[in-house]
Design a protein around this motif. Structure first.
Motif, PDB file in Angstrom:
ATOM      1  N   VAL A 281      40.445   8.014  21.360  1.00  0.00           N
ATOM      2  CA  VAL A 281      39.237   8.689  21.817  1.00  0.00           C
ATOM      3  C   VAL A 281      38.034   7.791  21.550  1.00  0.00           C
ATOM      4  O   VAL A 281      37.870   7.265  20.442  1.00  0.00           O
ATOM      5  CB  VAL A 281      39.066  10.035  21.080  1.00  0.00           C
ATOM      6  N   ALA A 282      37.186   7.627  22.556  1.00  0.00           N
ATOM      7  CA  ALA A 282      35.980   6.821  22.384  1.00  0.00           C
ATOM      8  C   ALA A 282      35.037   7.517  21.407  1.00  0.00           C
ATOM      9  O   ALA A 282      34.742   8.708  21.574  1.00  0.00           O
ATOM     10  CB  ALA A 282      35.281   6.619  23.721  1.00  0.00           C
ATOM     11  N   PRO A 283      34.557   6.821  20.387  1.00  0.00           N
ATOM     12  CA  PRO A 283      33.668   7.456  19.413  1.00  0.00           C
ATOM     13  C   PRO A 283      32.332   7.856  20.038  1.00  0.00           C
ATOM     14  O   PRO A 283      31.717   7.073  20.752  1.00  0.00           O
ATOM     15  CB  PRO A 283      33.460   6.371  18.353  1.00  0.00           C
ATOM     16  N   VAL A 284      31.936   9.082  19.780  1.00  0.00           N
ATOM     17  CA  VAL A 284      30.589   9.550  20.120  1.00  0.00           C
ATOM     18  C   VAL A 284      29.727   9.530  18.869  1.00  0.00           C
ATOM     19  O   VAL A 284      28.564   9.125  18.893  1.00  0.00           O
ATOM     20  CB  VAL A 284      30.635  10.975  20.715  1.00  0.00           C
ATOM     21  N   HIS A 285      30.324   9.936  17.752  1.00  0.00           N
ATOM     22  CA  HIS A 285      29.585  10.006  16.491  1.00  0.00           C
ATOM     23  C   HIS A 285      30.605   9.990  15.359  1.00  0.00           C
ATOM     24  O   HIS A 285      31.379  10.941  15.197  1.00  0.00           O
ATOM     25  CB  HIS A 285      28.762  11.293  16.464  1.00  0.00           C
ATOM     26  N   VAL A 286      30.649   8.913  14.609  1.00  0.00           N
ATOM     27  CA  VAL A 286      31.620   8.790  13.522  1.00  0.00           C
ATOM     28  C   VAL A 286      31.180   9.652  12.348  1.00  0.00           C
ATOM     29  O   VAL A 286      30.066   9.510  11.833  1.00  0.00           O
ATOM     30  CB  VAL A 286      31.770   7.319  13.097  1.00  0.00           C
ATOM     31  N   MET A 287      32.055  10.569  11.955  1.00  0.00           N
ATOM     32  CA  MET A 287      31.788  11.482  10.836  1.00  0.00           C
ATOM     33  C   MET A 287      33.052  11.625  10.004  1.00  0.00           C
ATOM     34  O   MET A 287      34.014  12.290  10.434  1.00  0.00           O
ATOM     35  CB  MET A 287      31.336  12.863  11.321  1.00  0.00           C
ATOM     36  N   PRO A 288      33.111  11.034   8.822  1.00  0.00           N
ATOM     37  CA  PRO A 288      34.352  11.091   8.027  1.00  0.00           C
ATOM     38  C   PRO A 288      34.730  12.482   7.552  1.00  0.00           C
ATOM     39  O   PRO A 288      35.896  12.727   7.216  1.00  0.00           O
ATOM     40  CB  PRO A 288      34.045  10.173   6.844  1.00  0.00           C
ATOM     41  N   GLY A 289      33.771  13.418   7.520  1.00  0.00           N
ATOM     42  CA  GLY A 289      34.071  14.736   6.978  1.00  0.00           C
ATOM     43  C   GLY A 289      34.675  15.720   7.948  1.00  0.00           C
ATOM     44  O   GLY A 289      35.125  16.800   7.535  1.00  0.00           O
ATOM     45  N   VAL A 290      34.701  15.398   9.239  1.00  0.00           N
ATOM     46  CA  VAL A 290      35.242  16.350  10.223  1.00  0.00           C
ATOM     47  C   VAL A 290      36.741  16.522  10.002  1.00  0.00           C
ATOM     48  O   VAL A 290      37.517  15.567  10.096  1.00  0.00           O
ATOM     49  CB  VAL A 290      34.949  15.878  11.660  1.00  0.00           C
ATOM     50  N   GLY A 291      37.140  17.722   9.683  1.00  0.00           N
ATOM     51  CA  GLY A 291      38.540  18.040   9.418  1.00  0.00           C
ATOM     52  C   GLY A 291      38.926  17.996   7.954  1.00  0.00           C
ATOM     53  O   GLY A 291      39.999  18.481   7.582  1.00  0.00           O
ATOM     54  N   GLU A 292      38.057  17.458   7.103  1.00  0.00           N
ATOM     55  CA  GLU A 292      38.357  17.402   5.670  1.00  0.00           C
ATOM     56  C   GLU A 292      37.886  18.704   4.986  1.00  0.00           C
ATOM     57  O   GLU A 292      37.336  19.583   5.615  1.00  0.00           O
ATOM     58  CB  GLU A 292      37.680  16.189   5.045  1.00  0.00           C
ATOM     59  N   ASN A 293      38.126  18.805   3.677  1.00  0.00           N
ATOM     60  CA  ASN A 293      37.699  19.971   2.874  1.00  0.00           C
ATOM     61  C   ASN A 293      38.381  21.269   3.315  1.00  0.00           C
ATOM     62  O   ASN A 293      37.898  22.364   3.032  1.00  0.00           O
ATOM     63  CB  ASN A 293      36.170  20.137   2.942  1.00  0.00           C
ATOM     64  N   PHE A 294      39.516  21.165   3.977  1.00  0.00           N
ATOM     65  CA  PHE A 294      40.239  22.332   4.485  1.00  0.00           C
ATOM     66  C   PHE A 294      40.886  23.083   3.326  1.00  0.00           C
ATOM     67  O   PHE A 294      41.596  22.504   2.514  1.00  0.00           O
ATOM     68  CB  PHE A 294      41.285  21.852   5.480  1.00  0.00           C
ATOM     69  N   ARG A 295      40.651  24.400   3.262  1.00  0.00           N
ATOM     70  CA  ARG A 295      41.174  25.221   2.162  1.00  0.00           C
ATOM     71  C   ARG A 295      41.695  26.558   2.664  1.00  0.00           C
ATOM     72  O   ARG A 295      41.313  27.031   3.728  1.00  0.00           O
ATOM     73  CB  ARG A 295      40.079  25.477   1.107  1.00  0.00           C
ATOM     74  N   ASP A 296      42.521  27.158   1.826  1.00  0.00           N
ATOM     75  CA  ASP A 296      43.072  28.478   2.115  1.00  0.00           C
ATOM     76  C   ASP A 296      43.474  29.117   0.792  1.00  0.00           C
ATOM     77  O   ASP A 296      43.695  28.423  -0.200  1.00  0.00           O
ATOM     78  CB  ASP A 296      44.289  28.330   3.037  1.00  0.00           C
ATOM     79  N   HIS A 297      43.556  30.429   0.785  1.00  0.00           N
ATOM     80  CA  HIS A 297      44.119  31.143  -0.368  1.00  0.00           C
ATOM     81  C   HIS A 297      45.643  31.119  -0.263  1.00  0.00           C
ATOM     82  O   HIS A 297      46.206  31.454   0.794  1.00  0.00           O
ATOM     83  CB  HIS A 297      43.652  32.601  -0.380  1.00  0.00           C
ATOM     84  N   GLU A 392      40.679  24.853  -5.912  1.00  0.00           N
ATOM     85  CA  GLU A 392      40.120  23.506  -5.892  1.00  0.00           C
ATOM     86  C   GLU A 392      40.928  22.586  -4.981  1.00  0.00           C
ATOM     87  O   GLU A 392      40.427  21.552  -4.531  1.00  0.00           O
ATOM     88  CB  GLU A 392      40.075  22.941  -7.309  1.00  0.00           C
ATOM     89  N   SER A 393      42.163  22.942  -4.701  1.00  0.00           N
ATOM     90  CA  SER A 393      42.994  22.149  -3.798  1.00  0.00           C
ATOM     91  C   SER A 393      42.400  22.178  -2.397  1.00  0.00           C
ATOM     92  O   SER A 393      41.961  23.231  -1.918  1.00  0.00           O
ATOM     93  CB  SER A 393      44.418  22.712  -3.748  1.00  0.00           C
ATOM     94  N   SER A 394      42.356  21.034  -1.766  1.00  0.00           N
ATOM     95  CA  SER A 394      41.855  20.966  -0.392  1.00  0.00           C
ATOM     96  C   SER A 394      42.652  19.931   0.387  1.00  0.00           C
ATOM     97  O   SER A 394      43.311  19.058  -0.191  1.00  0.00           O
ATOM     98  CB  SER A 394      40.369  20.610  -0.365  1.00  0.00           C
ATOM     99  N   GLY A 395      42.572  20.024   1.692  1.00  0.00           N
ATOM    100  CA  GLY A 395      43.327  19.114   2.547  1.00  0.00           C
ATOM    101  C   GLY A 395      42.574  18.775   3.805  1.00  0.00           C
ATOM    102  O   GLY A 395      41.377  18.499   3.764  1.00  0.00           O
TER     103      GLY A 395
END
Length: 541
Positions: A281-297, A392-395
């Motif tokens: 995919v051609a980069p429009v805006h590089v953002m390392p946090g997109v999709g990170e910090n994913f959590r659930d109970h 505290e676990s994240s993915g």
């Protein structure tokens, strides 16, 4: 020429429905809502007990699953999300739970201005129509989601509460007024014996207005940019179909839910550089946090077998007893068909000295088959689950390809942090004690899961690894934070850092997990965002 609207909202769930209602209410702005799923005409959606049918139905739900890890026994765990008008509010367990004030105060302390509890309370109130006894922390908004008290009770639920009280726990007056600690019955989004989803309570009024259009079976496939400004959306009505483009004069708003919001951003060129390259995919805006910090109970549940002659949901949902319950439901009387997924709530502290509970427990006077999605056991039983409030676990959430027709990779990394394992273990131990009080012994004859042979800490944690499951409380993949945080995706006005004409308004913006089910806070976020978008002054606490 592409159709043009002032606002395009992607997703018609809790957040999208509220936004459609608010942004269209004064008639000055045109609104288009894109929903990947169908209209909410499936009858099982509206019968509260019908959620057991919709969760396994791919026509109205995304059949996602997590990636296996050692801490989940190498299992993939079904992680279902709503794919229908109303989103998760049309298929969820209907529990209304705000959480604790410190959840939001913690967001503010992370640099998110005006997101403390005092700032958000007016929007919780505006999002609900509380039916029943309440104080000034609760809302009576006629246009809000109806929030009602349980009206069907079971002797086992009563006995469990009595046992908790005898063990020293207080009975909660209202766990949604900021003070959770204790035991009691859940509040839910049921009124008139029917589920009151966001589609029915919030989207339906908007759809009656000439300035609102809802397009169903419309899966957003790519965001359209001109430079750093989002100007529209392309969507498909089926896999392989030519994309249809629509344009936004003012803003495109992502309310797709935690997995789909991250995936859509990534396939549109917004995400970590390495992932965009992998996707081609051609980069429009590089953002390392997109999709990170994913959590659930992550929840583990006990199953107890009832004594002979004790009637639980397992028998009430069969034969002539079910016929009687159907007749009660049709007559508008309390019945098992108009109950939420869990009946009793329990908020516990893992260790003495904590100011607030860090564990949630639930009890249902019925039992389900192991590994099955709410399919009742053949024998009479009771289920009781427990999970940690703020893991505290994240993915991460990652698109597998540039196509939104391929499921994303979901990895919450359950129990990967030792603190989470210790709190989870504390919850299991306390729940086991509360299931074995003298009050409960009148009804129960033994433990089926994990079973009396599972005693040590290591054995209990291994049980959690082999049998634990999601609570469907997915958050965090586009987290809110200041520009100084390299992993933040949106600012405290929910605008994506470095881009124009685009916001994210759903549970993916939560920087940390709430000490609650996520629906109530998602409704609040959307109410607050609607004022931000319209440039209105914040409501006073």
């Amino acid at each position: 020429m592409a159709d043009t609207f002032d606002y395009i909202i992607i997703g018609s769930g809790a957040a999208g429905s509220v936004l459609a209602d608010r942004l269209s209410e004064d008639g000055t702005a045109s609104v288009c809502v894109l929903e990947a799923g169908p209209k909410d005409t499936n009858p099982w959606i509206h019968i509260p007990a019908g959620f057991t049918k919709t969760l396994s139905n791919p026509a109205v739900s995304w059949q996602f699953s997590t990636e296996p890890t050692e801490m989940t026994g190498g299992r993939r765990i079904p992680t279902i999300q709503g794919k229908v008008m109303g989103g998760g509010t049309s298929i969820n367990g209907m529990i209304y739970n705000r959480g604790q004030p410190d959840d939001l105060n913690g967001w503010a302390q992370r640099g998110n201005r005006n997101w403390g509890y005092a700032d958000c309370l007016p929007y919780y109130k505006r999002s609900e129509k509380r039916v029943g006894v309440s104080d000034d922390t609760r809302g009576k908004n006629e246009g809000g989601m109806p929030v009602t008290d349980m009206d069907w009770f079971h002797p086992i639920s009563e006995a469990f509460i009595e046992g908790c009280l005898a063990s020293g726990l207080p009975r909660t007056k209202d766990y949604n007024n900021g003070d959770q600690y204790g035991v009691g019955y859940f509040q839910r989004i049921i009124a008139g014996n029917r589920r009151r989803s966001a589609a029915r309570s919030r989207l339906a009024p908007a759809m009656k207005r000439p300035n609102t259009e809802v397009r169903v079976n419309a899966r957003a496939s790519q965001l359209v940019f001109e430079g750093k400004r989002c100007v529209g959306v392309r969507y498909q009505t089926q896999q392989g179909a030519d994309p249809i483009e629509i344009r936004a004069n003012r803003e495109v708003i992502l309310s797709c839910g935690t997995p789909n919001t991250a995936r859509l951003l990534q396939v549109s060129g917004i995400g970590p550089a390495w992932l965009l390259e992998k996707l081609g995919v051609a980069p429009v805006h590089v953002m390392p946090g997109v999709g990170e910090n994913f959590r659930d109970h992550y929840a583990s549940r006990f199953v107890m077998r009832a004594k002979p002659g004790v009637i639980t949901l397992n028998e009430l949902a069969k034969g002539w007893r079910l016929g009687l319950e159907l007749a009660k439901w049709a007559a508008g009387k309390p019945s098992i068909l108009a109950t939420a997924v869990s009946h009793v709530h329990l908020f516990l502290k893992s260790f003495e000295g904590l100011d607030q509970p860090d564990i949630q427990g639930v009890l249902t006077p019925g039992s389900y088959k192991p590994g099955k999605t709410y399919i009742l056991d053949d024998y009479p039983g009771v289920s009781a689950g427990t999970w940690q409030h703020r893991p505290e676990s994240s993915g991460y959430v990652r698109a597998r390809s540039a196509s939104v027709w391929e499921d994303p990779e979901l990895q919450p990394n359950y129990l990967s942090v030792d603190t989470d394992r210790q709190v989870h273990l504390a919850g299991l131990k306390q729940m086991r004690k509360l299931l074995n009080t003298p009050q409960m012994s009148r009804f129960l004859e033994g433990e089926i899961l994990p079973g009396p042979q599972v005693r040590t800490d290591d054995e209990l944690l291994d049980f959690a690894r082999q049998n634990g499951t999601t609570t469907y409380h997915l958050i965090g993949s586009a987290k809110m934070g200041p520009a100084t945080d390299p992993m933040a995706v949106v600012d405290d006005n929910l605008r994506i850092h470095g881009l124009d004409g685009i916001r994210v308004v759903d549970a993916s913006i939560m920087p940390t997990m709430t000490s609650a089910n996520t629906m109530a806070t998602t409704l609040m976020i959307a109410e607050k965002a609607s004022d931000m978008i319209r440039g209105k002054a914040a409501l006073a606490a």
